[in-house]
Design a protein around this motif. Sequence first.
Motif, PDB file in Angstrom:
ATOM      1  N   LYS A 103     -24.574   4.899 -28.129  1.00  8.26           N
ATOM      2  CA  LYS A 103     -24.929   5.675 -29.322  1.00  8.26           C
ATOM      3  C   LYS A 103     -23.710   6.269 -30.018  1.00  8.26           C
ATOM      4  N   ILE A 104     -22.532   6.143 -29.417  1.00  4.39           N
ATOM      5  CA  ILE A 104     -21.326   6.689 -30.036  1.00  4.39           C
ATOM      6  C   ILE A 104     -21.014   5.912 -31.308  1.00  4.39           C
ATOM      7  N   GLY A 105     -20.754   6.628 -32.381  1.00  2.44           N
ATOM      8  CA  GLY A 105     -20.423   5.978 -33.643  1.00  2.44           C
ATOM      9  C   GLY A 105     -21.626   5.562 -34.452  1.00  2.44           C
TER      10      GLY A 105
ATOM     11  N   THR B 229     -20.855  12.311 -28.857  1.00  2.00           N
ATOM     12  CA  THR B 229     -19.440  12.174 -29.217  1.00  2.00           C
ATOM     13  C   THR B 229     -18.708  11.422 -28.106  1.00  2.00           C
ATOM     14  N   ASP B 230     -17.471  11.020 -28.377  1.00  2.00           N
ATOM     15  CA  ASP B 230     -16.687  10.309 -27.372  1.00  2.00           C
ATOM     16  C   ASP B 230     -15.708  11.227 -26.655  1.00  2.00           C
ATOM     17  N   TYR B 231     -15.925  12.541 -26.721  1.00  2.00           N
ATOM     18  CA  TYR B 231     -15.081  13.481 -25.980  1.00  2.00           C
ATOM     19  C   TYR B 231     -15.275  13.255 -24.480  1.00  2.00           C
ATOM     20  N   ASN B 232     -14.183  13.107 -23.758  1.00  2.00           N
ATOM     21  CA  ASN B 232     -14.230  12.769 -22.323  1.00  2.00           C
ATOM     22  C   ASN B 232     -15.031  11.494 -22.070  1.00  2.00           C
ATOM     23  N   GLY B 233     -14.950  10.548 -22.977  1.00  2.00           N
ATOM     24  CA  GLY B 233     -15.690   9.297 -22.833  1.00  2.00           C
ATOM     25  C   GLY B 233     -17.039   9.367 -23.504  1.00  2.00           C
ATOM     26  N   VAL B 234     -17.907  10.259 -23.000  1.00  2.00           N
ATOM     27  CA  VAL B 234     -19.226  10.508 -23.599  1.00  2.00           C
ATOM     28  C   VAL B 234     -19.575  11.973 -23.384  1.00  2.00           C
TER      29      VAL B 234
ATOM     30  N   ALA C 295      -8.760  12.521 -31.223  1.00  2.00           N
ATOM     31  CA  ALA C 295      -9.359  13.741 -31.738  1.00  2.00           C
ATOM     32  C   ALA C 295     -10.304  13.436 -32.897  1.00  2.00           C
ATOM     33  N   ALA C 296     -10.060  12.339 -33.587  1.00  2.00           N
ATOM     34  CA  ALA C 296     -10.923  11.941 -34.699  1.00  2.00           C
ATOM     35  C   ALA C 296     -11.917  10.892 -34.210  1.00  2.00           C
TER      36      ALA C 296
END
Length: 586
Positions: free
Chosen positions: A270-272, A348-353, A409-410
């Motif tokens: 679901k990322i992106g 989000t993809d922070y820490n992968g997911v 970060a983006a």
Amino acid sequence: HARAAFRHPPIMSSCVTPGGVRRIRESIDGSLSDVSVQVLNLKSDAELGYSAELNDGETKVPATFAKTLASKFGAVKSNAVLKLTDVRYEADQAFVNAFEFVENVDAEFVKDADVHAAKKAKTEGGAAPTAVSPTSGRRTQPISSLNPYMGAWCVKAKLASKGNVRTFRNAKGEGKVMTVELVDEAGTAIQATVWKDAIDKYDEMLTVGKVYYVAKGSLRPANKQYSSCNNDYEMSLDGRCEIEPCLDPVDVSKMARAYELVKIDQLAGKIGTRGSVDVLAVVQSVGELGAVRRKSDNEEIQRRDVVLADDTGKSVTLTLWNALAVEQGAQLAAMSNPVVAVRGLRVTDYNGVSLSTVARSEMFVEPSSADIADRVAALRAAYDPDATFVAAGAGLANARGGAGGGSNAAQRTTLMDMQPELLPPSTAPAVVGLVNATACLIKADQPMYYAACPEEGNNKKVVEENGKWYCEATQKTYDTCRRRYILRMKIQDQSGAGWVNVFHEQACEMLGMDAEALHAIRDADPAKYERAVKRAQFGDWHLKLKAKTEEYQGESRRRLTVLQCAKPDYAAEAKHLLGLIQAIRA
């Protein structure tokens, strides 16, 4: 196949403005500028001048061109793309007073998603099922049957949520807008944007939890980045819509938005993507309440991290914000491994997911609704507090490294998401995102560069005086100057197009030469200069963009700036996609 992500159908090079016809129709109180549309069925009349249909790929509107424009139609053919620089809407048609020719194309532009919707509307077998109210006589239909290609419609729905009325200013003056969520008896939800005239008529009547008939609104593709409803469409309700209370006996308990649950091991896929997710999970741990300061207004915002796990053997960190962090976060901290159902989360993809709540997110602790009761019981029975759970983002952070030099970060996004229809206020912080896009138009007649101070580290503009160059900043005169790029170009991805500002370092990369070299050929060989500029068109780029709302002469505009650029790294793109596939299959 990563290269395919950068290919666009030939017709997409026309760069029409997404929702352009709708914007024209909403410009009743004044003229509109900078809208690119396709002209269909172009006709010429000796007395009336030129007429055509304006097409943005989604909808069409008849248009008449001012007679004074007749001389500009020499190169314009049916299906051409024009940039309308002065257009107004009245008497159910558009009147064009000025335009710029963009290009001729061979076929009618139709947005892919809308082609699918149109085919679906035509092939799903006749009219949608309807019901007739015994008291009002209104004929209603389910929200799931709505699409932009139908005529008159009416739904019976509960007002599930009602946002605050917000004000904004544009060229037509001050306006008001409000967002609401409607749910029908089938549990289907849809978001509706309510505009000034409708707010003035219906705001005091609208009460959360009550049921209403809603009719005579318009439908459009949903901007899922700003919607918690997983619906392909959203309503737009202006002063012409009709909203009235439903007096029939209704089982309001059935009018609850159905859960669309996603397992934790499926979150990476679901990322992106646009839209939100719902999650059913057990709370493994609850972090301490903390706070961060928002840069735009220095306001302190409460936050708390909780770790969720489910029966896939995976865990994920969920960040709660504001009231959810304070109130329900404290409730979770006092409980031992409660089950929670959370609606409307951003992935989000922070820490992968990871997961994060947004303004419309809802959390239900130990949920008891009938539609998920069996899943809650099964999850509770399967959960073993002593089992080892693997983080859903394990191994994905590196696989998602910036393709083509992007920053972690983006987040990956689209041009449509960076240019929402309802612009954030100018006080809102800038948004930074990664976009794969094509440079589709660079105007050679624009000022491409400026003369800058020759001192190292000083990029201030200098002015030519008697063969020398004067810098206002340093109060000095120099024998030479440096040329530095500052230009605009139109870029396009799969979601739409937008104009971006490009500064020196990025422009050198994208044009393939520095500004001094371009300046040298500008006067010496204008044809070569134009070829050099055009050569940079239709190149594919991985861009880091900044989007910020700015106010100019009382009108809000979205300003896009290229921060970084690189040629697509197809190997990195393939690695990124492979990481997502492996996460889904894990």
